[in-house]
Design a protein around this motif. Structure first.
Motif, PDB file in Angstrom:
ATOM      1  N   SER A  23       0.830  -1.205   0.000  1.00 16.09           N
ATOM      2  CA  SER A  23       0.000   0.000   0.000  1.00 16.09           C
ATOM      3  C   SER A  23       0.863   1.253   0.000  1.00 16.09           C
ATOM      4  N   ASN A  24       0.195   2.380   0.030  1.00 13.81           N
ATOM      5  CA  ASN A  24       0.879   3.675   0.076  1.00 13.81           C
ATOM      6  C   ASN A  24       1.334   4.035   1.488  1.00 13.81           C
ATOM      7  N   ILE A  25       1.056   3.167   2.455  1.00 20.51           N
ATOM      8  CA  ILE A  25       1.351   3.461   3.857  1.00 20.51           C
ATOM      9  C   ILE A  25       2.833   3.277   4.150  1.00 20.51           C
ATOM     10  N   THR A  26       3.388   4.196   4.926  1.00 23.38           N
ATOM     11  CA  THR A  26       4.765   4.075   5.413  1.00 23.38           C
ATOM     12  C   THR A  26       4.762   4.320   6.921  1.00 23.38           C
ATOM     13  N   ALA A  27       5.932   4.254   7.527  1.00 24.22           N
ATOM     14  CA  ALA A  27       6.028   4.506   8.963  1.00 24.22           C
ATOM     15  C   ALA A  27       5.538   5.908   9.310  1.00 24.22           C
ATOM     16  N   LEU A  65       9.347  10.296  -6.565  1.00 24.69           N
ATOM     17  CA  LEU A  65      10.686  10.510  -6.028  1.00 24.69           C
ATOM     18  C   LEU A  65      11.145   9.340  -5.161  1.00 24.69           C
ATOM     19  N   GLN A  66      10.214   8.441  -4.837  1.00 23.39           N
ATOM     20  CA  GLN A  66      10.569   7.253  -4.069  1.00 23.39           C
ATOM     21  C   GLN A  66      10.666   5.999  -4.939  1.00 23.39           C
ATOM     22  N   SER A  67      10.412   6.137  -6.221  1.00 25.79           N
ATOM     23  CA  SER A  67      10.548   4.998  -7.139  1.00 25.79           C
ATOM     24  C   SER A  67      12.009   4.805  -7.516  1.00 25.79           C
ATOM     25  N   VAL A  68      12.512   3.600  -7.339  1.00 25.62           N
ATOM     26  CA  VAL A  68      13.927   3.336  -7.641  1.00 25.62           C
ATOM     27  C   VAL A  68      14.166   3.258  -9.147  1.00 25.62           C
ATOM     28  N   ALA A  69      13.097   3.266  -9.951  1.00 25.85           N
ATOM     29  CA  ALA A  69      13.257   3.282 -11.407  1.00 25.85           C
ATOM     30  C   ALA A  69      13.262   4.707 -11.953  1.00 25.85           C
ATOM     31  N   PRO A  79      15.005   8.207 -12.392  1.00 27.26           N
ATOM     32  CA  PRO A  79      16.347   8.818 -12.272  1.00 27.26           C
ATOM     33  C   PRO A  79      16.409   9.931 -11.229  1.00 27.26           C
ATOM     34  N   LEU A  80      15.251  10.482 -10.856  1.00 27.89           N
ATOM     35  CA  LEU A  80      15.208  11.573  -9.881  1.00 27.89           C
ATOM     36  C   LEU A  80      14.936  11.081  -8.460  1.00 27.89           C
ATOM     37  N   TYR A  81      15.111   9.765  -8.244  1.00 28.67           N
ATOM     38  CA  TYR A  81      14.874   9.199  -6.911  1.00 28.67           C
ATOM     39  C   TYR A  81      15.597  10.022  -5.837  1.00 28.67           C
ATOM     40  N   THR A  82      14.887  10.289  -4.722  1.00 29.76           N
ATOM     41  CA  THR A  82      15.446  11.070  -3.621  1.00 29.76           C
ATOM     42  C   THR A  82      15.247  10.328  -2.308  1.00 29.76           C
ATOM     43  N   MET A  83      16.332  10.103  -1.597  1.00 30.99           N
ATOM     44  CA  MET A  83      16.263   9.376  -0.328  1.00 30.99           C
ATOM     45  C   MET A  83      15.642  10.245   0.761  1.00 30.99           C
ATOM     46  N   LYS A  84      14.680   9.676   1.491  1.00 32.92           N
ATOM     47  CA  LYS A  84      14.117  10.349   2.655  1.00 32.92           C
ATOM     48  C   LYS A  84      14.863   9.904   3.908  1.00 32.92           C
ATOM     49  N   PRO A  85      14.785  10.670   4.991  1.00 36.48           N
ATOM     50  CA  PRO A  85      15.459  10.254   6.224  1.00 36.48           C
ATOM     51  C   PRO A  85      14.969   8.888   6.690  1.00 36.48           C
ATOM     52  N   ARG A  86      15.892   8.070   7.187  1.00 39.92           N
ATOM     53  CA  ARG A  86      15.537   6.743   7.684  1.00 39.92           C
ATOM     54  C   ARG A  86      14.629   6.852   8.906  1.00 39.92           C
ATOM     55  N   VAL A  87      13.578   6.056   8.931  1.00 36.95           N
ATOM     56  CA  VAL A  87      12.722   5.957  10.112  1.00 36.95           C
ATOM     57  C   VAL A  87      12.315   4.494  10.295  1.00 36.95           C
ATOM     58  N   TYR A  88      11.864   4.211  11.485  1.00 39.87           N
ATOM     59  CA  TYR A  88      11.379   2.870  11.814  1.00 39.87           C
ATOM     60  C   TYR A  88      10.048   3.034  12.541  1.00 39.87           C
ATOM     61  N   LEU A  89       9.109   2.162  12.255  1.00 40.36           N
ATOM     62  CA  LEU A  89       7.782   2.227  12.881  1.00 40.36           C
ATOM     63  C   LEU A  89       7.839   1.523  14.234  1.00 40.36           C
ATOM     64  N   ASN A  90       7.784   2.304  15.315  1.00 43.22           N
ATOM     65  CA  ASN A  90       7.913   1.680  16.630  1.00 43.22           C
ATOM     66  C   ASN A  90       6.586   1.050  17.074  1.00 43.22           C
ATOM     67  N   ASN A 100      20.627   4.620  -0.852  1.00 42.00           N
ATOM     68  CA  ASN A 100      19.971   4.151   0.366  1.00 42.00           C
ATOM     69  C   ASN A 100      18.461   4.175   0.143  1.00 42.00           C
ATOM     70  N   ILE A 101      17.815   3.067   0.466  1.00 41.43           N
ATOM     71  CA  ILE A 101      16.402   2.905   0.113  1.00 41.43           C
ATOM     72  C   ILE A 101      15.630   2.309   1.281  1.00 41.43           C
ATOM     73  N   SER A 102      14.388   2.717   1.436  1.00 42.61           N
ATOM     74  CA  SER A 102      13.458   2.089   2.366  1.00 42.61           C
ATOM     75  C   SER A 102      12.526   1.198   1.547  1.00 42.61           C
ATOM     76  N   SER A 103      12.515  -0.096   1.852  1.00 42.42           N
ATOM     77  CA  SER A 103      11.606  -0.989   1.122  1.00 42.42           C
ATOM     78  C   SER A 103      10.161  -0.570   1.358  1.00 42.42           C
ATOM     79  N   SER A 104       9.841  -0.174   2.589  1.00 40.47           N
ATOM     80  CA  SER A 104       8.479   0.219   2.924  1.00 40.47           C
ATOM     81  C   SER A 104       8.051   1.467   2.162  1.00 40.47           C
ATOM     82  N   GLY A 105       9.001   2.339   1.862  1.00 40.56           N
ATOM     83  CA  GLY A 105       8.678   3.587   1.179  1.00 40.56           C
ATOM     84  C   GLY A 105       8.756   3.506  -0.333  1.00 40.56           C
TER      85      GLY A 105
END
Length: 567
Positions: free
Chosen positions: A282-286, A522-526, A528-539, A497-502
């Motif tokens: 889904s579109n849901i992330t942490a 911007l979160q698609s690894v395909a 060319p303009l992919y941009t990494m967001k800050p790492r987070v974890y869902l507590n 650096n990539i978040s699988s969830s994102g």
């Protein structure tokens, strides 16, 4: 004989039982003092304050057995807490642990239970005799003297006063200290309330999400046949994949596969299946997890864009979002549910038979989601015995002395996944159409990797080994020719650096040409303009937290640094 009489006389003494029950109730707090990274005053408070409360409560009745049974919920929490500490080494019972009770299928639970026998024995020895003695005390209507009750109540209130002073000290020493998070069993009670609330929201999901729409459209030519497959693996960690530099041949097939890009710096945002998989689907992330109660999954987006959809799972129902999102498909099958027996254990290759049947329908646009059983413990049951490449893989019990055997079995399961994905790609290549497949795992696994001797996953505090997951994208030759910029984007981003969830959701939509306002390119690894967001974890409280704020240990950050992963 005399010894037996002395023991019988001792346990019939209600004053002795009063103190024994009090000690049993406080055992988890004492153990947590040694496992939890809290300041000294907080540790003192975490023993004194609950002890004082139990002490006061035990003086409310002259029958101590009656009070123990009234406090049975805390006895249950204590037993649960000890098993948890045995399994993970630290942390109080999390919200996810309670939710796991209703989302984990019975076959998985039985597989794990066999390896928790020492913890179960400890719980039985500690709590069962006390409960039995308490019941005997109730049945025989034994009573403590009024003088004893009055004396102990005075002592209890004195201890309570001292404990309140220690509570003030805990707040002074650490301003972040809070009862609902740090004081057992208050924190466990708070987590139970959260679990009940979340379960209620989950049960209302169909009502709260019924009007949701992605308003999705396909941007690819209508007459162009295309097939996209999304594969969600289980408990597979990057460290044991040959594609990422592992010295063993765990990926003999994928290592030779053309059109495949493997991303080495991918972390999941949850180490639990019931959270990670829904985020992948889904579109849901942490950072937006609570929106899950109002949104639908990626299958609905593809359906709205005109695709024939299918969902095939090698897991049982979990009565939550994995089921909900999977059942959005035009065709779905949870193959383990095809048998009433709990021992039915089909291989992931059974999913390929369903994929073949789906492809044979020849729909112009097809989207298929697979949820495999991958490398879930017990590893030896994830592949046929004749496929054992690394041996010995038996015994592979959950004990540190069997680590070499466990690693052999685990690597065999990775090797089997390698063959599974290669066979899946072969099926797609036979279609000779524009096709793409993406794969990642929900989370990784601890396998007694360092001095902490951690095992399995879903621990309240994650480890590096549970977070670092494989992430693969394959494109057919036809697809690479038709959409060369997507292939160029994969090559450009392969070391990002990539978040699988994102990134899993937007990457699949991007490859499939499914356009929606919910797609973050911007979160698609395909892209060319992919941009990494800050790492987070869902507590555990569904809050996004940076990795350095989770309680992870220096060993974890050393491994992340060694793998050149941004945290």
């Amino acid at each position: 004989m005399k010894l037996f009489k002395n023991i019988k006389k001792w346990i019939e003494n209600q004053e002795h039982l009063f103190y024994m029950f009090l000690i049993i109730l406080i055992v988890p707090n004492v153990v947590l003092c040694f496992t939890e990274p809290l300041p000294l005053m907080a540790k003192i408070c975490n023993v004194l304050l609950p002890f004082a409360c139990y002490y006061v409560l035990m003086t409310l009745s002259r029958n101590c057995g009656k009070m123990l049974w009234i406090l049975f919920l805390f006895v249950f929490f204590g037993a649960f807490q000890i098993v948890l500490l045995y399994l993970f080494g630290q942390s109080i019972i999390a919200v996810d642990m309670f939710l796991n009770l209703v989302t984990t299928n019975s076959s998985e639970a039985l597989e794990l239970l066999d390896n928790l026998i020492p913890a179960v024995i400890i719980v039985i020895v500690l709590y069962v005799p006390a409960l039995v003695l308490g019941m005997i005390s109730i049945v025989k209507k034994r009573r403590l003297s009024l003088e004893f009750i009055r004396r102990e109540r005075k002592k209890a209130f004195i201890v309570l006063g001292i404990s309140l002073i220690s509570l003030v000290g805990a707040y002074i020493q650490d301003s972040r200290y809070e009862l609902k998070s740090d004081l057992y069993p208050v924190n466990v009670c708070y987590n139970v309330a959260l679990a009940i609330q979340r379960n209620a929201l989950t049960q209302s999901y169909h009502e709260t999400s019924k009007d949701f729409s992605f308003h999705a459209q396909s941007t690819h030519p209508e007459n162009e046949r295309e097939v996209y497959v999304m594969v969600v693996g289980e408990t597979s960690r990057t460290l044991n994949w040959q594609l990422y530099g592992y010295e063993r041949e765990t990926n003999p097939n994928l290592s030779k596969q053309s059109g495949l890009i493997a991303f080495p710096k991918v972390l999941t945002e949850s180490n639990t299946t019931h959270k990670s998989v829904p985020m992948l689907l889904s579109n849901i992330t942490a950072c937006s997890y609570d929106s899950i109660y109002h949104q639908k999954g990626i299958i609905t987006a593809f359906k709205e864009a005109g695709f024939q959809t299918a969902f095939f799972s090698n897991q049982r129902y979990n009565r939550s979002f994995i089921d909900f999102f999977g059942m959005e498909a035009d065709t779905f099958d949870f193959i383990k549910e095809d048998s009433v027996g709990l021992t039915y254990n089909p291989s992931d290759d059974e999913l390929l038979k369903l994929v073949e049947q789906e492809l044979a329908k020849g729909a112009n646009k097809q989207f298929i989601v697979l949820h495999t059983y991958g490398s879930h413990f017990n590893y030896r049951e994830r592949y046929p015995s004749e496929s054992a490449f690394f041996t010995p893989d038996y015994p592979a019990d959950a004990e540190r002395k069997y680590r070499d055997n466990l690693i052999n079995a685990y690597d065999n399961s990775i090797r089997y996944t390698d063959g599974f994905l290669a066979r899946l790609i072969g099926l797609l290549e036979k279609q000779q159409v524009n096709a793409a497949m993406i794969y990642t795992s929900d989370h990784g696994e601890d396998i007694f990797d360092d001095s902490r001797h951690l095992f399995l996953h879903a621990s309240p505090v994650p480890s590096y080994y549970q977070l670092h997951v494989p992430f693969l994208v394959w494109m057919s030759e036809s697809y690479r020719t038709t959409y060369p910029k997507h292939w160029e984007g994969l090559i450009k981003n392969r070391n990002e650096n990539i978040s699988s969830s994102g990134s899993f959701f937007p990457t699949m939509l991007y490859l499939g040409g499914v356009e929606t306002a919910y797609r973050d390119d911007l979160q698609s690894v395909a892209n060319p303009l992919y941009t990494m967001k800050p790492r987070v974890y869902l507590n555990d409280h569904n809050e996004p937290r940076p990795l350095h704020d989770l309680g992870m240990k220096k060993q974890d950050f050393q491994m992340l640094k060694q793998k050149d992963i941004n945290y």
